[in-house]
Design a protein around this motif. Structure first.
Motif, short mmCIF file in Angstrom:
data_model
loop_
_atom_site.label_atom_id
_atom_site.label_comp_id
_atom_site.label_asym_id
_atom_site.label_seq_id
_atom_site.Cartn_x
_atom_site.Cartn_y
_atom_site.Cartn_z
N PRO A 1 19.62 -35.97 -22.58
CA PRO A 1 20.04 -37.79 -22.08
C PRO A 1 19.66 -38.44 -24.01
O PRO A 1 18.26 -38.19 -24.50
CB PRO A 1 19.18 -38.43 -21.33
N ILE A 2 20.25 -39.80 -24.24
CA ILE A 2 19.20 -39.95 -24.88
C ILE A 2 19.80 -41.98 -24.88
O ILE A 2 20.81 -42.11 -24.37
CB ILE A 2 20.98 -40.03 -26.33
N PRO A 3 18.51 -42.34 -25.21
CA PRO A 3 18.39 -43.02 -24.50
C PRO A 3 19.30 -44.68 -25.68
O PRO A 3 19.19 -44.08 -26.89
CB PRO A 3 16.64 -43.94 -24.61
N GLY B 1 20.19 -47.84 -21.20
CA GLY B 1 20.84 -46.43 -19.89
C GLY B 1 20.84 -45.62 -20.72
O GLY B 1 19.98 -45.13 -21.62
N TYR B 2 21.65 -44.39 -20.99
CA TYR B 2 21.34 -42.87 -22.06
C TYR B 2 22.69 -42.24 -21.82
O TYR B 2 23.44 -42.19 -20.68
CB TYR B 2 20.98 -41.98 -20.75
N ILE B 3 22.87 -41.86 -22.78
CA ILE B 3 24.17 -41.32 -23.26
C ILE B 3 23.82 -39.88 -22.82
O ILE B 3 23.13 -38.83 -23.16
CB ILE B 3 24.08 -41.48 -24.82
N ASP C 1 27.82 -46.40 -28.80
CA ASP C 1 27.28 -45.04 -28.42
C ASP C 1 26.62 -44.62 -29.42
O ASP C 1 25.84 -43.47 -29.72
CB ASP C 1 27.74 -44.59 -27.71
N THR C 2 27.47 -44.16 -29.98
CA THR C 2 27.09 -43.66 -31.25
C THR C 2 26.15 -44.20 -32.29
O THR C 2 25.40 -43.82 -33.39
CB THR C 2 28.44 -43.52 -32.87
N LEU C 3 26.22 -45.37 -32.56
CA LEU C 3 24.96 -45.97 -32.87
C LEU C 3 23.84 -45.73 -32.43
O LEU C 3 22.85 -45.60 -32.76
CB LEU C 3 25.29 -47.76 -33.24
N TRP C 4 23.85 -45.52 -30.90
CA TRP C 4 22.36 -44.97 -30.39
C TRP C 4 22.30 -44.04 -30.42
O TRP C 4 21.24 -43.91 -30.80
CB TRP C 4 22.61 -45.43 -28.78
N ASP D 1 13.75 -43.82 -28.76
CA ASP D 1 12.59 -43.64 -27.47
C ASP D 1 12.07 -42.07 -27.21
O ASP D 1 13.79 -41.89 -27.16
CB ASP D 1 12.80 -44.46 -27.01
N ASP D 2 11.38 -41.34 -26.51
CA ASP D 2 11.47 -40.21 -25.85
C ASP D 2 11.66 -39.05 -27.28
O ASP D 2 12.03 -38.18 -27.69
CB ASP D 2 12.18 -39.78 -24.88
#
Length: 450
Positions: free
Chosen positions: A277-279, A289-291, A302-305, A311-312
């Motif tokens: 999971p990617i924040p 949220g998470y990807i 979502d690609t940018l994030w 985080d984490d």
């Protein structure tokens, strides 16, 4: 109806048969010359792609192509109306007359509209070339390679591009397109500038005023040292990159990371292997949220994030994910995809990228990019555990950079031990960890590491 169909297939033939023969002969000659020119260009372009790329990047050629398409649209429309007139529509019954008018209108609008839309796309391309590629300073390859510095702007109100969030040198073989991505961490300290540069005169013992991504800000506060420079921050950053890596930079491109999502959306998203999971959010704001993990088709947001999330995680895992995004974009955006989404890509690119690549060199880099799509992409990140970012070993860095390029060119053997990553942990969405290193940060085949 026959006269209008003749005009659709052979403009001028209706006039040649039943109207003004002089007009018909002139129109047919123009049409045949245009068809012959188009076919000849197409045949040559199939075997020599650079011709097509050159036409698509030459603003002078684009201007006349656009004018030609507009003139062709107007002339063809006039021929359709003349074919309708030659058919003596007033001698027909009212129902037939209406049918003929409708058919003529559909044919005229379809042909002329298509040509005018083509002229519009050519105008969009010309505008893109004029606004994005304004430099005329062409530099040749260094030791057979073009080194392009890719900077990810730390976007924000009134400050995007002032403090690069990511720095990667794309070292591209001038003949084959074989590419090595060499990334530098934003938090590198105590590094030298290339000798003879303005920054080396100011910091002969190395830069101790800030991190590497702070060089741009320092130069922006001391612009009097960079007289005649349009981008002191970029120029100072290049002086640092050259001093650290030993590479001579040909060109640079600054990418607005916030605008990057518009480009991804323009091509319909990108497929990435999300390993955990990617924040979404963070970097001073709340995580919203998470990807979720899996091989997923991500939109621009979502690609940018995926590329920016910290985080984490840590900077070096994020650098590994950014390499995977670069590789996915290179491999997945085909010429067909680019053509189908051309106008959206052009709009996104003009708002996203600032560069000093001259317009006359665009065809060369398009050709190299297409060659690179069919080859492995190598990557080297100058990060822990190999490099101590607080006190980097510059001699080791230059050795590693040279070795990575030599391996890509096939002039150096692979490492004695090819590291396997099957059982490695996944940290921050990337294979590996801070202590062992991340697979995508040092790989001869970036695709397999992602």
């Amino acid at each position: 109806m026959a006269l209008m169909l003749m005009t659709l297939l052979l403009p001028g033939s209706a006039q040649l048969v039943a109207g003004n023969r002089r007009v018909g002969i002139a129109a047919l000659r123009i049409w045949l010359v245009l068809v012959a020119t188009f076919l000849a260009t197409l045949v040559v372009g199939i075997f020599w792609h650079e011709l097509i790329f050159r036409l698509a990047s030459d603003t002078f050629a684009l201007f006349w192509i656009r004018v030609g398409l507009m003139a062709l649209a107007t002339g063809w429309a006039v021929l359709f109306f003349d074919a309708w007139r030659i058919g003596q529509p007033l001698t027909l019954s009212l129902g037939h007359r209406r049918a003929v008018v409708g058919v003529n209108g559909v044919l005229c609008l379809t042909v002329a509209g298509s040509l005018l839309f083509g002229a519009h796309l050519v105008g969009v391309q010309r505008h893109l070339m004029l606004t994005m590629f304004g430099s005329d300073q062409v530099t040749g390859a260094h030791d057979g390679r073009y080194n392009v510095l890719l900077l990810g702007g730390d976007s924000g109100a009134g400050r995007w591009g002032l403090r690069p969030d990511s720095m990667t040198v794309a070292s591209i073989d001038a003949d084959t397109g074989r590419t090595v991505l060499i990334s530098l961490p934003r938090n590198m300290q105590n590094f030298p500038f290339v000798r003879g540069s303005v920054m080396h005169e100011q910091f002969p013992d190395g830069f101790d005023a800030d991190y590497l991504n702070g060089v741009s800000t320092w130069a922006g506060d001391n612009t009097e040292l960079f007289r005649g420079s349009d981008n002191p921050g970029v120029d100072a950053t290049i002086m640092a990159i050259e001093g650290i890596t030993g590479l001579k930079i040909n060109y640079w491109a600054m990418v607005n990371l916030e605008g990057f999502k518009d480009l991804v959306d323009a091509v319909g998203g990108v497929t990435l292997n999300v390993r955990q999971p990617i924040p979404v959010g963070g970097l001073g704001d709340d995580v919203t949220g998470y990807i979720q993990p899996g091989v997923r088709r991500l939109d621009g947001h979502d690609t940018l994030w995926f590329a920016r999330a910290r985080d984490d995680s840590d900077d070096y895992s994020r650098m590994a994910r950014q390499k995977c995004v670069m590789n996915a974009m290179l491999q997945q955006i085909s010429p067909q995809v680019a053509l189908r989404n051309f106008e959206k890509i052009a709009d996104a690119s003009s708002a996203m990228i600032s560069t000093n690549i001259p317009g006359s060199e665009v065809d060369r880099f398009i050709s190299l990019a297409l060659k690179a799509r069919n080859q492995k992409v190598s990557t080297l990140s100058l990060v822990p555990p190999m490099i101590n970012t607080a006190d980097p070993d510059i001699r080791l860095i230059k050795t590693k950079v040279a070795e990575s390029i030599d391996r890509a060119e096939g002039t150096a053997p692979p490492p004695n031990k090819q590291k396997r990553h099957d059982g490695d942990p996944v940290t921050g969405g990337s294979i590996g960890s801070f202590s062992t290193g991340y697979a995508a940060n040092e790989a001869d085949d970036l695709g397999s590491a992602c």
